[in-house]
Scaffold this motif. Sequence first.
Motif, PDB file in Angstrom:
ATOM      1  N   PHE A   1       0.822  -1.202   0.000  1.00 22.40           N
ATOM      2  CA  PHE A   1       0.000   0.000   0.000  1.00 22.40           C
ATOM      3  C   PHE A   1       0.862   1.261   0.000  1.00 22.40           C
ATOM      4  O   PHE A   1       1.905   1.304   0.657  1.00 22.40           O
ATOM      5  N   LYS A   2       0.406   2.262  -0.704  1.00 25.39           N
ATOM      6  CA  LYS A   2       1.140   3.525  -0.764  1.00 25.39           C
ATOM      7  C   LYS A   2       1.126   4.222   0.587  1.00 25.39           C
ATOM      8  O   LYS A   2       2.121   4.824   0.999  1.00 25.39           O
ATOM      9  N   VAL A   3      -0.007   4.171   1.278  1.00 23.99           N
ATOM     10  CA  VAL A   3      -0.141   4.824   2.579  1.00 23.99           C
ATOM     11  C   VAL A   3      -0.022   3.769   3.678  1.00 23.99           C
ATOM     12  O   VAL A   3      -0.857   2.861   3.754  1.00 23.99           O
ATOM     13  N   PRO A   4       0.996   3.845   4.527  1.00 29.17           N
ATOM     14  CA  PRO A   4       1.202   2.821   5.556  1.00 29.17           C
ATOM     15  C   PRO A   4       0.206   2.946   6.705  1.00 29.17           C
ATOM     16  O   PRO A   4      -0.368   4.021   6.956  1.00 29.17           O
ATOM     17  N   LEU A   5       0.006   1.849   7.406  1.00 29.11           N
ATOM     18  CA  LEU A   5      -0.890   1.832   8.564  1.00 29.11           C
ATOM     19  C   LEU A   5      -0.450   2.826   9.628  1.00 29.11           C
ATOM     20  O   LEU A   5      -1.282   3.424  10.324  1.00 29.11           O
ATOM     21  N   GLU A   6       0.868   2.979   9.764  1.00 29.56           N
ATOM     22  CA  GLU A   6       1.404   3.823  10.824  1.00 29.56           C
ATOM     23  C   GLU A   6       0.968   5.280  10.706  1.00 29.56           C
ATOM     24  O   GLU A   6       1.067   6.035  11.680  1.00 29.56           O
ATOM     25  N   LYS A   7       0.498   5.683   9.537  1.00 30.07           N
ATOM     26  CA  LYS A   7       0.021   7.054   9.374  1.00 30.07           C
ATOM     27  C   LYS A   7      -1.300   7.274  10.100  1.00 30.07           C
ATOM     28  O   LYS A   7      -1.660   8.405  10.455  1.00 30.07           O
ATOM     29  N   PHE A   8      -2.038   6.195  10.362  1.00 29.44           N
ATOM     30  CA  PHE A   8      -3.346   6.297  11.001  1.00 29.44           C
ATOM     31  C   PHE A   8      -3.379   5.702  12.403  1.00 29.44           C
ATOM     32  O   PHE A   8      -4.172   6.139  13.235  1.00 29.44           O
ATOM     33  N   MET A   9      -2.546   4.685  12.657  1.00 33.19           N
ATOM     34  CA  MET A   9      -2.633   3.962  13.914  1.00 33.19           C
ATOM     35  C   MET A   9      -1.271   3.863  14.574  1.00 33.19           C
ATOM     36  O   MET A   9      -0.237   3.804  13.899  1.00 33.19           O
ATOM     37  N   THR A  10      -1.261   3.822  15.914  1.00 29.77           N
ATOM     38  CA  THR A  10      -0.023   3.612  16.652  1.00 29.77           C
ATOM     39  C   THR A  10       0.369   2.141  16.568  1.00 29.77           C
ATOM     40  O   THR A  10      -0.440   1.283  16.194  1.00 29.77           O
TER      41      THR A  10
ATOM     42  N   LYS B   1     -10.089   4.425  12.265  1.00 30.20           N
ATOM     43  CA  LYS B   1      -8.760   4.637  11.685  1.00 30.20           C
ATOM     44  C   LYS B   1      -8.450   3.575  10.618  1.00 30.20           C
ATOM     45  O   LYS B   1      -7.883   3.886   9.572  1.00 30.20           O
ATOM     46  N   TYR B   2      -8.827   2.331  10.924  1.00 36.73           N
ATOM     47  CA  TYR B   2      -8.601   1.243   9.978  1.00 36.73           C
ATOM     48  C   TYR B   2      -9.390   1.475   8.691  1.00 36.73           C
ATOM     49  O   TYR B   2      -8.883   1.280   7.580  1.00 36.73           O
ATOM     50  N   SER B   3     -10.624   1.903   8.836  1.00 39.80           N
ATOM     51  CA  SER B   3     -11.470   2.171   7.675  1.00 39.80           C
ATOM     52  C   SER B   3     -10.893   3.288   6.819  1.00 39.80           C
ATOM     53  O   SER B   3     -10.883   3.210   5.588  1.00 39.80           O
ATOM     54  N   LYS B   4     -10.415   4.332   7.472  1.00 43.06           N
ATOM     55  CA  LYS B   4      -9.835   5.463   6.748  1.00 43.06           C
ATOM     56  C   LYS B   4      -8.554   5.038   6.013  1.00 43.06           C
ATOM     57  O   LYS B   4      -8.276   5.510   4.915  1.00 43.06           O
ATOM     58  N   TRP B   5      -7.815   4.136   6.635  1.00 42.22           N
ATOM     59  CA  TRP B   5      -6.593   3.634   5.984  1.00 42.22           C
ATOM     60  C   TRP B   5      -6.937   2.882   4.707  1.00 42.22           C
ATOM     61  O   TRP B   5      -6.334   3.120   3.647  1.00 42.22           O
ATOM     62  N   LEU B   6      -7.924   1.984   4.785  1.00 36.30           N
ATOM     63  CA  LEU B   6      -8.333   1.240   3.605  1.00 36.30           C
ATOM     64  C   LEU B   6      -8.899   2.166   2.531  1.00 36.30           C
ATOM     65  O   LEU B   6      -8.581   2.037   1.344  1.00 36.30           O
ATOM     66  N   THR B   7      -9.727   3.114   2.951  1.00 40.10           N
ATOM     67  CA  THR B   7     -10.349   4.022   1.991  1.00 40.10           C
ATOM     68  C   THR B   7      -9.317   4.912   1.320  1.00 40.10           C
ATOM     69  O   THR B   7      -9.385   5.165   0.110  1.00 40.10           O
ATOM     70  N   THR B   8      -8.351   5.385   2.097  1.00 36.10           N
ATOM     71  CA  THR B   8      -7.292   6.224   1.530  1.00 36.10           C
ATOM     72  C   THR B   8      -6.493   5.466   0.483  1.00 36.10           C
ATOM     73  O   THR B   8      -6.166   6.002  -0.586  1.00 36.10           O
ATOM     74  N   ASN B   9      -6.196   4.211   0.765  1.00 37.73           N
ATOM     75  CA  ASN B   9      -5.435   3.423  -0.204  1.00 37.73           C
ATOM     76  C   ASN B   9      -6.275   3.070  -1.429  1.00 37.73           C
ATOM     77  O   ASN B   9      -5.733   2.941  -2.533  1.00 37.73           O
TER      78      ASN B   9
END
Length: 382
Positions: free
Chosen positions: A163-172, A205-213
Amino acid sequence: MKANINLSFLLLFLLLIASCTDRKCRMSTVINKDGSCERTFEVQLDSSQLVSGKIDTIHNIVRIGTGWQLSWSVKGQNARHPFPFSRQTYDSIRSHISRRACDTIAVFISGKWRSAKDMGEHTCFNLDSVKTLKPQTELKRSFRWFYTYYSYRETYHRQNLSFKVPLEKFMTGAEIGFWFTGFPNLTKGLNGIEQDDIMSNIKDKYSKWLTTNYFETIYQLIVDNYSLVNKAPVSKQGFIHLHDAILQRFMTKKEEVIEEENTKKLFSDFFHSDAFSAVLDNEKLKENAYKTLSDYITLTQFSVDYQLSMPGVITDSGRGIIGNSLAGNDQHVISYRLTGERLISGNYSITAQSRVTNIWAFAITAIVIFTAVYLYIRKKRK
């Protein structure tokens, strides 16, 4: 209450674009006192494999190599029979059941190995038709006269996401670990209301990560194929400069935009033009663009019900649950969950420790003590 993106709808959509099948099975591992190991997979095969006896080692969840023996059984029955079976046997089973044969017949793949290392080297899962997953297995035995201690570890390595946007951008890191593996337990000591607040926050946060990607996939698809955009409302460079503005509009629409028709409508409304439909309607281009998303969903479909049997008394079950075996409340069996999600945050290890009582050591010690006392008393009497 926070407005969450519809996670169920999002995952359903990603499942549709992934076009993958569930990869599920049961696996049991037995560690013997002498250090040898036994492993059995319980899988379901389609009718063509059941009848022909030819196992598709690429598309099944388990890749079968040398050293494995196959048998079959009707679910709910203990008797196992040699595999493959005849067409006559297959037809006989089919005539007595209302469900599909592949849902009724369980196929067992079993092997015995001299060591845990050998067992691990012969274990191979298929995450998809290309990627495989092999564990690192280790068994340590420590002899302490009265007891022999066993320590088992089976490690499956982290699966990197593209994924272009990593999980760490949204979650600790702690939130990632809790969401995908359950550790660390962020809800310990909290009541139901407090737990729900934490879960809703992480889910958002998880949903936003998936949607962003998903957005990044669509956006990059257009950028890479901008030459196909007929009468583009802006230049390619202008489109690139509008990235953040389009993303903001995308996220504002939340779950509505996940549906492909609504995605096209968003670009149409934003640019007041249907010029981008030439790219967004191209199935071949989308298939290639969605590969990262489909690989992720394929990984999440990997699921193994794992049961481990240790010799003696279990002293540490790691992240497993003792006494939750398929056969009943067996205190010598530990149940674990081995899933694709657990391989996202880091390496996933199945660990257990047990202790075997050396009865002979107690007997010898008792004899020695008894003999020493007897000789002492005899000497005193003289």
